[in-house]
Design an enzyme around this catalytic site. Structure first.
Site, PDB file in Angstrom:
ATOM      1  N   LEU A   1      -9.186  -9.484 -10.370  1.00  0.00           N
ATOM      2  CA  LEU A   1      -9.968  -8.886 -11.463  1.00  0.00           C
ATOM      3  C   LEU A   1     -11.207  -8.228 -10.875  1.00  0.00           C
ATOM      4  O   LEU A   1     -11.837  -8.783  -9.973  1.00  0.00           O
ATOM      5  CB  LEU A   1     -10.455  -9.991 -12.412  1.00  0.00           C
TER       6      LEU A   1
ATOM      7  N   ASN B   1      -6.030   1.834 -13.105  1.00  0.00           N
ATOM      8  CA  ASN B   1      -5.032   0.953 -12.497  1.00  0.00           C
ATOM      9  C   ASN B   1      -3.643   1.454 -12.853  1.00  0.00           C
ATOM     10  O   ASN B   1      -3.464   2.155 -13.858  1.00  0.00           O
ATOM     11  CB  ASN B   1      -5.225  -0.475 -13.033  1.00  0.00           C
TER      12      ASN B   1
ATOM     13  N   HIS C   1       0.198  -0.127 -13.594  1.00  0.00           N
ATOM     14  CA  HIS C   1       0.937  -1.369 -13.829  1.00  0.00           C
ATOM     15  C   HIS C   1       2.430  -1.039 -13.897  1.00  0.00           C
ATOM     16  O   HIS C   1       2.812  -0.063 -14.554  1.00  0.00           O
ATOM     17  CB  HIS C   1       0.469  -2.016 -15.142  1.00  0.00           C
TER      18      HIS C   1
ATOM     19  N   GLY D   1       0.787  -1.233   0.000  1.00  0.00           N
ATOM     20  CA  GLY D   1       0.000   0.000   0.000  1.00  0.00           C
ATOM     21  C   GLY D   1       0.815   1.277   0.000  1.00  0.00           C
ATOM     22  O   GLY D   1       0.320   2.336   0.391  1.00  0.00           O
ATOM     23  N   SER D   2       2.077   1.201  -0.459  1.00  0.00           N
ATOM     24  CA  SER D   2       2.874   2.445  -0.461  1.00  0.00           C
ATOM     25  C   SER D   2       2.300   3.458  -1.451  1.00  0.00           C
ATOM     26  O   SER D   2       2.327   4.663  -1.192  1.00  0.00           O
ATOM     27  CB  SER D   2       4.356   2.162  -0.740  1.00  0.00           C
ATOM     28  N   ASN D   3       1.760   2.996  -2.566  1.00  0.00           N
ATOM     29  CA  ASN D   3       1.096   3.931  -3.495  1.00  0.00           C
ATOM     30  C   ASN D   3      -0.151   4.537  -2.853  1.00  0.00           C
ATOM     31  O   ASN D   3      -0.396   5.736  -2.994  1.00  0.00           O
ATOM     32  CB  ASN D   3       0.712   3.222  -4.798  1.00  0.00           C
TER      33      ASN D   3
HETATM   34  C1  GAR Z   1       3.095  -1.378  -7.543  1.00  0.00           C
HETATM   35  O1  GAR Z   1       4.384  -1.337  -8.105  1.00  0.00           O
HETATM   36  C2  GAR Z   1       2.052  -1.570  -8.630  1.00  0.00           C
HETATM   37  O2  GAR Z   1       2.396  -0.991  -9.857  1.00  0.00           O
HETATM   38  C3  GAR Z   1       2.041  -3.059  -8.756  1.00  0.00           C
HETATM   39  O3  GAR Z   1       2.146  -3.543  -7.434  1.00  0.00           O
HETATM   40  C4  GAR Z   1       2.928  -2.617  -6.679  1.00  0.00           C
HETATM   41  C5  GAR Z   1       2.189  -2.339  -5.390  1.00  0.00           C
HETATM   42  O4  GAR Z   1       2.990  -1.626  -4.492  1.00  0.00           O
HETATM   43  N1  GAR Z   1       0.843  -3.513  -9.396  1.00  0.00           N
HETATM   44  C6  GAR Z   1       0.804  -4.578 -10.178  1.00  0.00           C
HETATM   45  O5  GAR Z   1       1.773  -5.271 -10.393  1.00  0.00           O
HETATM   46  C7  GAR Z   1      -0.563  -4.843 -10.820  1.00  0.00           C
HETATM   47  N2  GAR Z   1      -0.449  -5.817 -11.858  1.00  0.00           N
HETATM   48  P1  GAR Z   1       2.337  -0.921  -3.225  1.00  0.00           P
HETATM   49  O6  GAR Z   1       1.381  -1.931  -2.575  1.00  0.00           O
HETATM   50  O7  GAR Z   1       3.479  -0.599  -2.318  1.00  0.00           O
HETATM   51  O8  GAR Z   1       1.610   0.296  -3.694  1.00  0.00           O
END
Ligand code: GAR
Length: 192
Positions: free
Chosen positions: A90, A105, A107, A12-14
């Site tokens: 999904l 989303n 990616h 969940g850093s994003n």
């Molecule tokens: C992020 O890098 C995102 O782009 C990726 O998972 C990570 C989550 O990081 N998403 C995918 O790969 C989707 N196919 P976070 O939980 O620290 O935000």
């Protein structure tokens, strides 16, 4: 003020970055809730620290229509945008259709390369390195009922060097994500 919700499955850093950005830019948007499908995800702790309501759900609630369902929660909140940030399931067709053009989303690669079922996080970076790519990046796109399939909103690139590991590449990608995702959300909401 415009309202968004975030869906996350892991660290969940994003999600945290988006919440922090929304609070820096008052008048832009606010994060009404974080939806999480993984009871062990660190994003649950982040949402507690950030004081953003967290709604934990399973497959039944994701696919359901009753008062406990994700659909009912979303209808109650009525967000202007649904933001997937490291969300690995999904989205059911009925939610996609109910919020058509309002689900996005991020990616961690340059789609259509390195996308599709099972392509997430470190697996994506390992595949990019195994293919000796000289660049990778991020793709922000609309969500459909298929994996990594909707129209691209923006792509940003970074270089990949011979010295990169999945970890260093993940750091470069995260830097792009933290900078661009909150900004793109803002821009989309201004237009909506
Ligand atoms: C992020 O890098 C995102 O782009 C990726 O998972 C990570 C989550 O990081 N998403 C995918 O790969 C989707 N196919 P976070 O939980 O620290 O935000």
């Amino acid at each position: 003020m415009k309202k968004i919700v975030i869906f996350a499955s892991g660290s969940g850093s994003n999600a945290q970055r988006i919440v922090e950005f929304s609070r820096l830019n008052t008048g832009s948007y606010f994060v009404a809730a974080i939806f999480c499908n993984n009871p062990h995800a660190y994003v649950i702790e982040r949402s507690r620290q950030l004081e953003v309501p967290c709604y934990l759900f399973d497959k039944t609630r994701f696919n359901g229509n009753d008062s406990n369902s994700v659909m009912a929660q979303l209808s109650g909140i009525n967000p202007d945008l649904i933001v997937l940030a490291g969300f690995l399931w999904l989205v059911p067709e009925k939610i996609v259709n109910a919020f058509l053009g309002k689900i996005i989303n991020i990616h961690p690669a340059l789609l259509p390369k390195y996308g599709g079922k099972g392509m997430f996080g470190e697996i994506v970076h390992q595949s990019v390195l195994a293919s000796n790519e000289s660049e990778s990046g991020i793709t922000i796109h609309y969500v459909t009922e298929k994996y990594d399939d909707g129209a691209v909103i923006i792509q940003k690139k970074c270089s990949v060097s011979k010295a990169d590991t999945a970890e260093t590449l993940a750091q470069k990608i995260h830097e792009l994500e933290y900078h661009w995702y909150p900004v793109v959300i803002s821009q989309l909401l201004e237009k909506s």
